[in-house]
Scaffold this motif. Structure first.
Motif, PDB file in Angstrom:
ATOM      1  N   GLY A  18       0.811  -1.213   0.000  1.00  0.00           N
ATOM      2  CA  GLY A  18       0.000   0.000   0.000  1.00  0.00           C
ATOM      3  C   GLY A  18       0.842   1.259   0.000  1.00  0.00           C
ATOM      4  O   GLY A  18       0.602   2.190  -0.776  1.00  0.00           O
ATOM      5  N   TYR A  43       2.604   1.708  -3.309  1.00  0.00           N
ATOM      6  CA  TYR A  43       1.682   2.116  -4.366  1.00  0.00           C
ATOM      7  C   TYR A  43       1.305   3.583  -4.217  1.00  0.00           C
ATOM      8  O   TYR A  43       1.278   4.332  -5.199  1.00  0.00           O
ATOM      9  CB  TYR A  43       0.414   1.257  -4.356  1.00  0.00           C
ATOM     10  CG  TYR A  43      -0.603   1.776  -5.342  1.00  0.00           C
ATOM     11  CD1 TYR A  43      -0.390   1.646  -6.710  1.00  0.00           C
ATOM     12  CD2 TYR A  43      -1.741   2.457  -4.914  1.00  0.00           C
ATOM     13  CE1 TYR A  43      -1.289   2.167  -7.628  1.00  0.00           C
ATOM     14  CE2 TYR A  43      -2.643   2.975  -5.824  1.00  0.00           C
ATOM     15  CZ  TYR A  43      -2.412   2.826  -7.177  1.00  0.00           C
ATOM     16  OH  TYR A  43      -3.295   3.353  -8.086  1.00  0.00           O
ATOM     17  N   VAL A  44       1.018   4.009  -2.995  1.00  0.00           N
ATOM     18  CA  VAL A  44       0.660   5.410  -2.749  1.00  0.00           C
ATOM     19  C   VAL A  44       1.802   6.333  -3.167  1.00  0.00           C
ATOM     20  O   VAL A  44       1.579   7.370  -3.809  1.00  0.00           O
ATOM     21  CB  VAL A  44       0.303   5.625  -1.262  1.00  0.00           C
ATOM     22  CG1 VAL A  44       0.203   7.118  -0.940  1.00  0.00           C
ATOM     23  CG2 VAL A  44      -1.014   4.934  -0.927  1.00  0.00           C
ATOM     24  N   ARG A  47       1.998   6.349  -6.982  1.00  0.00           N
ATOM     25  CA  ARG A  47       0.856   7.049  -7.573  1.00  0.00           C
ATOM     26  C   ARG A  47       0.989   8.558  -7.377  1.00  0.00           C
ATOM     27  O   ARG A  47       0.633   9.344  -8.257  1.00  0.00           O
ATOM     28  CB  ARG A  47      -0.438   6.538  -6.921  1.00  0.00           C
ATOM     29  CG  ARG A  47      -1.721   6.948  -7.577  1.00  0.00           C
ATOM     30  CD  ARG A  47      -1.881   6.318  -8.941  1.00  0.00           C
ATOM     31  NE  ARG A  47      -1.388   7.208  -9.989  1.00  0.00           N
ATOM     32  CZ  ARG A  47      -0.784   6.801 -11.080  1.00  0.00           C
ATOM     33  NH1 ARG A  47      -0.578   5.530 -11.301  1.00  0.00           N
ATOM     34  NH2 ARG A  47      -0.362   7.663 -11.985  1.00  0.00           N
ATOM     35  N   SER A  76      -5.596   7.253  -3.547  1.00  0.00           N
ATOM     36  CA  SER A  76      -5.125   5.873  -3.434  1.00  0.00           C
ATOM     37  C   SER A  76      -4.998   5.461  -1.972  1.00  0.00           C
ATOM     38  O   SER A  76      -5.191   4.286  -1.626  1.00  0.00           O
ATOM     39  CB  SER A  76      -3.784   5.703  -4.158  1.00  0.00           C
ATOM     40  OG  SER A  76      -2.769   6.489  -3.562  1.00  0.00           O
ATOM     41  N   SER A  77      -4.709   6.421  -1.086  1.00  0.00           N
ATOM     42  CA  SER A  77      -4.635   6.125   0.349  1.00  0.00           C
ATOM     43  C   SER A  77      -5.988   5.674   0.886  1.00  0.00           C
ATOM     44  O   SER A  77      -6.079   4.696   1.640  1.00  0.00           O
ATOM     45  CB  SER A  77      -4.166   7.364   1.123  1.00  0.00           C
ATOM     46  OG  SER A  77      -2.878   7.768   0.723  1.00  0.00           O
ATOM     47  N   THR A 113      -6.663   2.114  -0.414  1.00  0.00           N
ATOM     48  CA  THR A 113      -6.045   1.035   0.362  1.00  0.00           C
ATOM     49  C   THR A 113      -6.757   0.874   1.701  1.00  0.00           C
ATOM     50  O   THR A 113      -6.861  -0.235   2.231  1.00  0.00           O
ATOM     51  CB  THR A 113      -4.544   1.308   0.598  1.00  0.00           C
ATOM     52  OG1 THR A 113      -4.375   2.566   1.273  1.00  0.00           O
ATOM     53  CG2 THR A 113      -3.775   1.341  -0.716  1.00  0.00           C
ATOM     54  N   GLU A 172      -7.595   1.330  -7.824  1.00  0.00           N
ATOM     55  CA  GLU A 172      -6.387   0.517  -7.794  1.00  0.00           C
ATOM     56  C   GLU A 172      -5.911   0.309  -6.357  1.00  0.00           C
ATOM     57  O   GLU A 172      -5.429  -0.769  -6.004  1.00  0.00           O
ATOM     58  CB  GLU A 172      -5.289   1.171  -8.637  1.00  0.00           C
ATOM     59  CG  GLU A 172      -5.564   1.116 -10.135  1.00  0.00           C
ATOM     60  CD  GLU A 172      -4.433   1.708 -10.953  1.00  0.00           C
ATOM     61  OE1 GLU A 172      -3.511   2.311 -10.353  1.00  0.00           O
ATOM     62  OE2 GLU A 172      -4.455   1.570 -12.190  1.00  0.00           O
ATOM     63  N   GLY A 173      -6.048   1.340  -5.536  1.00  0.00           N
ATOM     64  CA  GLY A 173      -5.665   1.213  -4.133  1.00  0.00           C
ATOM     65  C   GLY A 173      -6.490   0.153  -3.420  1.00  0.00           C
ATOM     66  O   GLY A 173      -5.966  -0.630  -2.618  1.00  0.00           O
ATOM     67  N   GLU A 195      -4.824  -3.600  -1.831  1.00  0.00           N
ATOM     68  CA  GLU A 195      -4.960  -4.090  -0.456  1.00  0.00           C
ATOM     69  C   GLU A 195      -5.883  -5.299  -0.369  1.00  0.00           C
ATOM     70  O   GLU A 195      -5.599  -6.265   0.344  1.00  0.00           O
ATOM     71  CB  GLU A 195      -5.489  -2.969   0.437  1.00  0.00           C
ATOM     72  CG  GLU A 195      -5.263  -3.197   1.920  1.00  0.00           C
ATOM     73  CD  GLU A 195      -3.792  -3.208   2.288  1.00  0.00           C
ATOM     74  OE1 GLU A 195      -3.414  -4.033   3.146  1.00  0.00           O
ATOM     75  OE2 GLU A 195      -3.014  -2.422   1.726  1.00  0.00           O
ATOM     76  N   THR A 205      -4.205   4.279   7.000  1.00  0.00           N
ATOM     77  CA  THR A 205      -4.602   5.299   6.028  1.00  0.00           C
ATOM     78  C   THR A 205      -3.914   6.626   6.327  1.00  0.00           C
ATOM     79  O   THR A 205      -3.466   7.333   5.408  1.00  0.00           O
ATOM     80  CB  THR A 205      -6.130   5.484   6.042  1.00  0.00           C
ATOM     81  OG1 THR A 205      -6.762   4.228   5.757  1.00  0.00           O
ATOM     82  CG2 THR A 205      -6.564   6.510   5.003  1.00  0.00           C
ATOM     83  N   ASP A 262      -0.459   6.387   5.096  1.00  0.00           N
ATOM     84  CA  ASP A 262      -0.429   6.495   3.639  1.00  0.00           C
ATOM     85  C   ASP A 262      -0.605   7.943   3.184  1.00  0.00           C
ATOM     86  O   ASP A 262       0.035   8.394   2.224  1.00  0.00           O
ATOM     87  CB  ASP A 262      -1.530   5.626   3.023  1.00  0.00           C
ATOM     88  CG  ASP A 262      -1.215   4.140   3.101  1.00  0.00           C
ATOM     89  OD1 ASP A 262      -0.058   3.793   3.387  1.00  0.00           O
ATOM     90  OD2 ASP A 262      -2.137   3.331   2.878  1.00  0.00           O
TER      91      ASP A 262
END
Length: 216
Positions: free
Chosen positions: A24, A27-28, A31, A43-44, A47, A120-121, A125, A166, A169
């Motif tokens: 996660g 990815y964040v 992104r 995205s946060s 996830t 996508e997030g 996850e 979160t 993220d």
């Protein structure tokens, strides 16, 4: 409900785990570096929702069923691994393409928009069975059966963990956005950071694919 002292211990442990790098966070970061702060924050929350899916599934006993079946675990693991590797490869390739063209235009290397970043997030996850393993192994240690409402306690504790994850993220998104803004005059640095994020996601995807069933 959980007593105060165990809850304090849980918050401390969950806070440490929230800042531990995982799919996660990478990815964040990727992104955000590609699409800016809005996509990073979107995205946060994605996830976060993906994590809540695991919390609810675990509280309802669905996760336990999945983990008891090596076939279901392997299927979820492989879906998650392939998705992570694909995202990582796309991120890495986009960074290399941007470096080769020297520009910021082109859909292949530009922002994807907050909605897609959010979706996508969620998938990053939700398709990670290690998250299910974590919740089933970690949260029950802090549940007080004598207090009753065990499922509700599980959801509350899981929600707290997701909120901390979160928040971590979002901090990553803000920091990555600041790096992006500060390095605007150094596109080579941004490219290398994106490549590193993509490579990390690929590595995590491979690691997920090689993960053994918890009962093994």
């Amino acid at each position: 409900m959980p007593e105060l002292t165990p809850l304090a211990l849980y918050l401390a442990a969950a806070s440490v785990l929230a800042i531990t790098p995982g799919p996660g966070i990478f990815y964040v970061a990727a992104r955000t570096l590609a699409g800016g702060r809005r996509e990073g924050i979107a995205s946060s929350f994605g996830t976060g929702l993906g994590g809540m899916i695991h919390v609810l599934a675990a509280s309802l006993g669905v996760s336990a069923i999945v983990l008891e079946s090596s076939e279901l675990f392997s299927a979820l693991k492989l879906f998650g691994a392939v998705y992570l590797v694909w995202l990582g490869f796309r991120t890495f390739q986009a960074a290399r393409l941007k470096g080769a063209t020297g520009g910021d235009d082109g859909a292949a290397v530009g922002p994807v928009g907050p909605r897609r970043a959010f979706r996508e997030g969620v998938l990053v996850e939700a398709l990670n069975p290690k998250t299910a393993v974590f919740f089933l192994a970690f949260i029950p240690q802090f549940v007080n059966p004598s207090a009753g409402l065990v499922a509700l306690q599980f959801v509350v504790l899981g929600s707290v963990s997701i909120a901390l994850n979160t928040l971590a993220d979002i901090v990553v998104a803000v920091v990555a956005s600041g790096i992006q803004d500060g390095a605007a005059a150094r596109p080579g640095l941004i490219r290398r950071l994106r490549e590193a994020s993509g490579g990390a996601m690929i590595a995590l995807g491979v690691g997920l694919a090689l993960a053994k069933h918890p009962a093994a």
